[in-house]
Design a protein around this motif. Structure first.
Motif, PDB file in Angstrom:
ATOM      1  N   PHE A 299       0.898  -1.512  -0.152  1.00 41.78           N
ATOM      2  CA  PHE A 299      -0.290  -0.062  -0.094  1.00 41.78           C
ATOM      3  C   PHE A 299       1.287   0.846   0.221  1.00 41.78           C
ATOM      4  O   PHE A 299       1.971   0.756   0.365  1.00 41.78           O
ATOM      5  CB  PHE A 299      -0.914   0.195   1.263  1.00 41.78           C
ATOM      6  N   VAL A 300       0.421   2.269   0.021  1.00 40.68           N
ATOM      7  CA  VAL A 300       1.063   3.505  -0.359  1.00 40.68           C
ATOM      8  C   VAL A 300      -0.109   4.973   0.001  1.00 40.68           C
ATOM      9  O   VAL A 300      -0.876   5.054   0.122  1.00 40.68           O
ATOM     10  CB  VAL A 300       0.984   4.772  -1.997  1.00 40.68           C
ATOM     11  N   PRO A 301       0.582   5.062   1.096  1.00 45.25           N
ATOM     12  CA  PRO A 301       0.265   5.991   2.733  1.00 45.25           C
ATOM     13  C   PRO A 301       0.492   6.743   2.067  1.00 45.25           C
ATOM     14  O   PRO A 301       0.848   7.402   1.236  1.00 45.25           O
ATOM     15  CB  PRO A 301       0.763   6.221   4.244  1.00 45.25           C
ATOM     16  N   ALA A 302      -0.345   8.407   2.587  1.00 46.24           N
ATOM     17  CA  ALA A 302      -0.483   9.746   2.214  1.00 46.24           C
ATOM     18  C   ALA A 302       1.339   9.816   2.387  1.00 46.24           C
ATOM     19  O   ALA A 302       1.068  11.259   1.870  1.00 46.24           O
ATOM     20  CB  ALA A 302      -1.314  10.610   3.070  1.00 46.24           C
ATOM     21  N   GLY A 303       1.585   9.826   2.974  1.00 53.16           N
ATOM     22  CA  GLY A 303       2.617  10.523   3.803  1.00 53.16           C
ATOM     23  C   GLY A 303       4.237   9.150   3.287  1.00 53.16           C
ATOM     24  O   GLY A 303       3.802   8.628   1.993  1.00 53.16           O
ATOM     25  N   ASP A 304       5.090   9.545   4.002  1.00 55.80           N
ATOM     26  CA  ASP A 304       6.012   9.373   3.235  1.00 55.80           C
ATOM     27  C   ASP A 304       6.401   6.903   3.442  1.00 55.80           C
ATOM     28  O   ASP A 304       6.318   6.905   4.927  1.00 55.80           O
ATOM     29  CB  ASP A 304       7.892   9.592   3.803  1.00 55.80           C
ATOM     30  N   CYS A 305       6.743   6.492   2.506  1.00 54.37           N
ATOM     31  CA  CYS A 305       6.390   4.937   3.337  1.00 54.37           C
ATOM     32  C   CYS A 305       7.121   4.767   4.368  1.00 54.37           C
ATOM     33  O   CYS A 305       7.244   3.640   4.825  1.00 54.37           O
ATOM     34  CB  CYS A 305       6.717   3.445   1.520  1.00 54.37           C
ATOM     35  N   GLU A 306       8.844   5.271   4.187  1.00 56.15           N
ATOM     36  CA  GLU A 306       9.678   4.692   4.496  1.00 56.15           C
ATOM     37  C   GLU A 306       9.218   5.269   6.657  1.00 56.15           C
ATOM     38  O   GLU A 306       9.631   4.952   7.071  1.00 56.15           O
ATOM     39  CB  GLU A 306      11.346   5.253   4.624  1.00 56.15           C
ATOM     40  N   ASP A 307       8.901   6.334   6.369  1.00 57.62           N
ATOM     41  CA  ASP A 307       8.639   6.975   7.791  1.00 57.62           C
ATOM     42  C   ASP A 307       7.624   6.192   8.849  1.00 57.62           C
ATOM     43  O   ASP A 307       6.963   6.398   9.291  1.00 57.62           O
ATOM     44  CB  ASP A 307       8.134   8.220   7.273  1.00 57.62           C
ATOM     45  N   THR A 308       5.683   5.437   7.066  1.00 60.14           N
ATOM     46  CA  THR A 308       5.621   4.404   7.749  1.00 60.14           C
ATOM     47  C   THR A 308       5.989   3.174   7.777  1.00 60.14           C
ATOM     48  O   THR A 308       5.717   3.116   9.619  1.00 60.14           O
ATOM     49  CB  THR A 308       4.494   4.530   6.939  1.00 60.14           C
ATOM     50  N   ALA A 309       6.637   3.005   7.712  1.00 56.58           N
ATOM     51  CA  ALA A 309       7.269   1.981   8.664  1.00 56.58           C
ATOM     52  C   ALA A 309       7.746   1.812   9.075  1.00 56.58           C
ATOM     53  O   ALA A 309       7.667   1.122  10.149  1.00 56.58           O
ATOM     54  CB  ALA A 309       8.073   0.895   7.133  1.00 56.58           C
ATOM     55  N   GLY A 310       8.567   2.749   9.946  1.00 56.28           N
ATOM     56  CA  GLY A 310       9.473   3.304  10.555  1.00 56.28           C
ATOM     57  C   GLY A 310       9.005   3.141  11.850  1.00 56.28           C
ATOM     58  O   GLY A 310       8.828   3.408  12.976  1.00 56.28           O
ATOM     59  N   GLN A 311       7.623   4.631  11.970  1.00 62.07           N
ATOM     60  CA  GLN A 311       6.585   4.620  12.974  1.00 62.07           C
ATOM     61  C   GLN A 311       6.167   3.097  13.638  1.00 62.07           C
ATOM     62  O   GLN A 311       5.367   2.603  14.565  1.00 62.07           O
ATOM     63  CB  GLN A 311       5.267   5.464  12.589  1.00 62.07           C
ATOM     64  N   LEU A 312       5.584   1.977  12.699  1.00 64.07           N
ATOM     65  CA  LEU A 312       4.777   1.016  13.167  1.00 64.07           C
ATOM     66  C   LEU A 312       6.103   0.053  13.602  1.00 64.07           C
ATOM     67  O   LEU A 312       5.623  -0.456  14.510  1.00 64.07           O
ATOM     68  CB  LEU A 312       4.556   0.268  11.558  1.00 64.07           C
ATOM     69  N   ALA A 313       7.290   0.375  13.213  1.00 63.08           N
ATOM     70  CA  ALA A 313       8.754  -0.488  14.110  1.00 63.08           C
ATOM     71  C   ALA A 313       8.057  -0.323  14.826  1.00 63.08           C
ATOM     72  O   ALA A 313       8.572  -1.088  16.176  1.00 63.08           O
ATOM     73  CB  ALA A 313       9.829  -0.003  13.168  1.00 63.08           C
ATOM     74  N   LYS A 314       8.469   0.933  14.992  1.00 69.03           N
ATOM     75  CA  LYS A 314       8.692   1.590  16.972  1.00 69.03           C
ATOM     76  C   LYS A 314       7.038   0.929  17.758  1.00 69.03           C
ATOM     77  O   LYS A 314       7.276   0.888  18.956  1.00 69.03           O
ATOM     78  CB  LYS A 314       8.233   3.316  16.630  1.00 69.03           C
ATOM     79  N   LEU A 315       5.848   1.175  16.928  1.00 70.64           N
ATOM     80  CA  LEU A 315       4.513   0.283  17.721  1.00 70.64           C
ATOM     81  C   LEU A 315       4.859  -1.574  17.644  1.00 70.64           C
ATOM     82  O   LEU A 315       3.956  -1.975  18.206  1.00 70.64           O
ATOM     83  CB  LEU A 315       3.506   1.194  16.706  1.00 70.64           C
ATOM     84  N   GLY A 316       5.934  -1.975  17.433  1.00 74.06           N
ATOM     85  CA  GLY A 316       6.073  -3.108  17.460  1.00 74.06           C
ATOM     86  C   GLY A 316       5.618  -4.505  16.112  1.00 74.06           C
ATOM     87  O   GLY A 316       5.326  -5.519  15.896  1.00 74.06           O
ATOM     88  N   ILE A 317       5.495  -3.360  14.850  1.00 72.46           N
ATOM     89  CA  ILE A 317       5.097  -4.199  13.212  1.00 72.46           C
ATOM     90  C   ILE A 317       5.942  -4.076  13.078  1.00 72.46           C
ATOM     91  O   ILE A 317       6.223  -3.411  12.388  1.00 72.46           O
ATOM     92  CB  ILE A 317       3.522  -3.751  13.262  1.00 72.46           C
ATOM     93  N   ALA A 318       6.434  -5.571  12.427  1.00 70.19           N
ATOM     94  CA  ALA A 318       7.964  -5.421  11.231  1.00 70.19           C
ATOM     95  C   ALA A 318       6.818  -5.351  10.136  1.00 70.19           C
ATOM     96  O   ALA A 318       6.575  -6.709   9.581  1.00 70.19           O
ATOM     97  CB  ALA A 318       8.678  -6.622  11.885  1.00 70.19           C
ATOM     98  N   VAL A 319       7.147  -4.559   9.192  1.00 68.01           N
ATOM     99  CA  VAL A 319       6.717  -4.089   7.770  1.00 68.01           C
ATOM    100  C   VAL A 319       7.996  -4.325   6.882  1.00 68.01           C
ATOM    101  O   VAL A 319       8.984  -3.488   7.735  1.00 68.01           O
ATOM    102  CB  VAL A 319       5.307  -3.970   7.459  1.00 68.01           C
ATOM    103  N   ARG A 320       7.856  -4.066   5.689  1.00 65.92           N
ATOM    104  CA  ARG A 320       9.107  -3.887   4.479  1.00 65.92           C
ATOM    105  C   ARG A 320       8.287  -2.119   3.365  1.00 65.92           C
ATOM    106  O   ARG A 320       7.871  -2.139   3.172  1.00 65.92           O
ATOM    107  CB  ARG A 320       9.562  -4.495   3.831  1.00 65.92           C
ATOM    108  N   ALA A 321       9.561  -1.140   4.017  1.00 65.37           N
ATOM    109  CA  ALA A 321       9.332  -0.554   2.591  1.00 65.37           C
ATOM    110  C   ALA A 321      10.124   0.347   1.610  1.00 65.37           C
ATOM    111  O   ALA A 321      11.225  -0.710   1.906  1.00 65.37           O
ATOM    112  CB  ALA A 321       8.714   1.088   3.683  1.00 65.37           C
ATOM    113  N   GLY A 322       9.713   0.429   0.670  1.00 66.82           N
ATOM    114  CA  GLY A 322      11.008   1.398  -0.212  1.00 66.82           C
ATOM    115  C   GLY A 322      10.477   0.618  -1.844  1.00 66.82           C
ATOM    116  O   GLY A 322       9.592  -0.177  -2.254  1.00 66.82           O
ATOM    117  N   LEU A 323      11.474  -0.056  -2.234  1.00 66.37           N
ATOM    118  CA  LEU A 323      11.480  -0.515  -4.046  1.00 66.37           C
ATOM    119  C   LEU A 323      11.849  -2.480  -3.189  1.00 66.37           C
ATOM    120  O   LEU A 323      11.522  -2.815  -4.922  1.00 66.37           O
ATOM    121  CB  LEU A 323      12.426   0.023  -4.495  1.00 66.37           C
ATOM    122  N   HIS A 324      11.986  -2.686  -2.632  1.00 67.89           N
ATOM    123  CA  HIS A 324      11.997  -3.918  -2.404  1.00 67.89           C
ATOM    124  C   HIS A 324      12.905  -4.989  -3.193  1.00 67.89           C
ATOM    125  O   HIS A 324      12.554  -6.281  -3.693  1.00 67.89           O
ATOM    126  CB  HIS A 324      10.608  -4.423  -2.298  1.00 67.89           C
TER     127      HIS A 324
END
Length: 369
Positions: A299-324
């Motif tokens: 998915f693509v959030p309204a904000g930055d993908c890397e920021d969203t993944a970083g925020q999720l990581a701080k909340l204990g959720i591991a996902v990946r952002a970028g071009l993979h």
């Protein structure tokens, strides 16, 4: 931690995997390099893994070549079928593990099929490219970015019709979708051991429908007097000491899959995917989902993908952002500039993972800008 990055590697392996690795470290020496018990035990462990893989992927044990990872196997296969200046047909969703070797070799590449979740487009474009002539085709079974399941059986049939040898990249499908070397008639199928097969990192399999050209040369424990690599499988593709502890762990992962059933794992993962897609759509983000989709969604959030993944990581959720590692796939989907946030489920998918993800997403400032 809620782990939702199984597209990168499976995490929280079955307990038997770690036990098998530790046991091999205690009991196994170098297979094929001695007749004493520790060397023979290593040989037994290695062959056990070949048998497990052969049973799961419908081939003979001798057709199973061990590699360091899927990329290693793809390089062997690509350099066997193609030479500099040759012609290759690929899909519009390939990983750099396919596109970079082709680029380095100076192969002329035709990209066929750029529409997500659209089998008609994929097959029409793919057949047109094959009809124009190709030395080989290389295509992924499942997009690592979007979870798009390509029509691999139909693409394989087209390759056979036009007499074009082909390689299947099963990095995202092995262990979660049925894969048969015999039924597909593939020249090679490459896969990692550490993703859907639940083994340790540093392991991979290359299923060989034909004899590969060695990528490296060295000792095999067989025909030591000759100065060329053996002409028989699996030795022709395996120079140097094998990763016996990793292979023992991989055998345990394969055994788990065979007992549980690949179809059972697939259903479990797909339930997680469907619930996740519904939640993401309710949150109003741009979601890439459709028919023919495995257990990965971007998915693509309204904000930055890397920021969203970083925020999720701080909340204990591991996902990946970028071009993979798959810019071609992003180019096909129109997300090359933004990248995506990728969620990928594994064999342990459960409703609690989506519930935790949903709560965390509502707390991400970058989700809506």
């Amino acid at each position: 931690m809620i782990y939702l990055d199984n597209g990168a590697t499976s995490f929280h392996k079955p307990a038997a995997v770690g036990i098998a690795v530790a046991e091999a470290l205690r009991r196994c020496a170098n297979p094929g390099r001695g007749g004493y018990e520790a060397a023979m035990e290593a040989a037994r462990k290695v062959y056990e893994c070949r048998e497990e893989a052969a049973a799961l992927f419908d081939c003979q044990p001798e057709q199973v070549v061990f590699t360091a990872n899927c990329t290693h196997g793809l390089n062997i296969a690509i350099r066997t079928l193609l030479k500099p200046g040759g012609r290759a047909v690929i899909s519009g969703f390939e990983h750099n593990a396919v596109t970079r070797p082709l680029h380095m070799m100076g192969v002329n590449v035709t990209v066929a099929g750029r529409k997500l979740f659209d089998w008609d487009d994929t097959l029409t474009e793919f057949e047109d490219a094959l009809r124009r002539g190709a030395d080989a085709a290389v295509f992924t079974h499942v997009s690592n970015v979007f979870g798009y399941i390509l029509p691999a059986e139909e693409m394989a049939a087209l390759c056979r019709r036009y007499r074009v040898p082909f390689i299947l990249d099963a990095a995202q499908s092995a262990g979660t979708l049925p894969v048969s070397l015999r039924a597909l008639g593939a020249d090679f199928i490459a896969m990692p051991g550490h993703k859907g097969l639940l083994g340790p990192q540093g392991t991979g399999l290359l299923l060989c429908g034909r004899s590969p050209e060695p990528l490296i040369a060295g000792g095999t424990g067989s025909e030591s007097a000759r100065q060329t690599m053996p002409d028989f499988l699996p030795d022709r593709g395996e120079a140097g000491t094998l990763n016996v502890p990793g292979i023992a762990g991989l055998a345990a992962g394969l055994g788990y899959l065979r007992r549980t059933g690949v179809n059972t794992v697939c259903r479990r993962e797909h339930r997680g995917l469907e619930e996740c897609v519904r939640d993401l759509r309710r949150l109003g983000v741009r979601v890439f989902a459709g028919e023919h989709q495995a257990a990965t969604v971007s998915f693509v959030p309204a904000g930055d993908c890397e920021d969203t993944a970083g925020q999720l990581a701080k909340l204990g959720i591991a996902v990946r952002a970028g071009l993979h590692c798959a810019p071609l796939a992003h180019e096909s989907a129109g997300t090359l500039d933004s990248g995506t946030v990728r969620i990928s489920f594994g064999y342990d998918a459960c409703p609690g993972q989506n519930e935790a993800l949903r709560r965390a997403l509502t707390r991400c400032p970058s989700l809506r800008g």
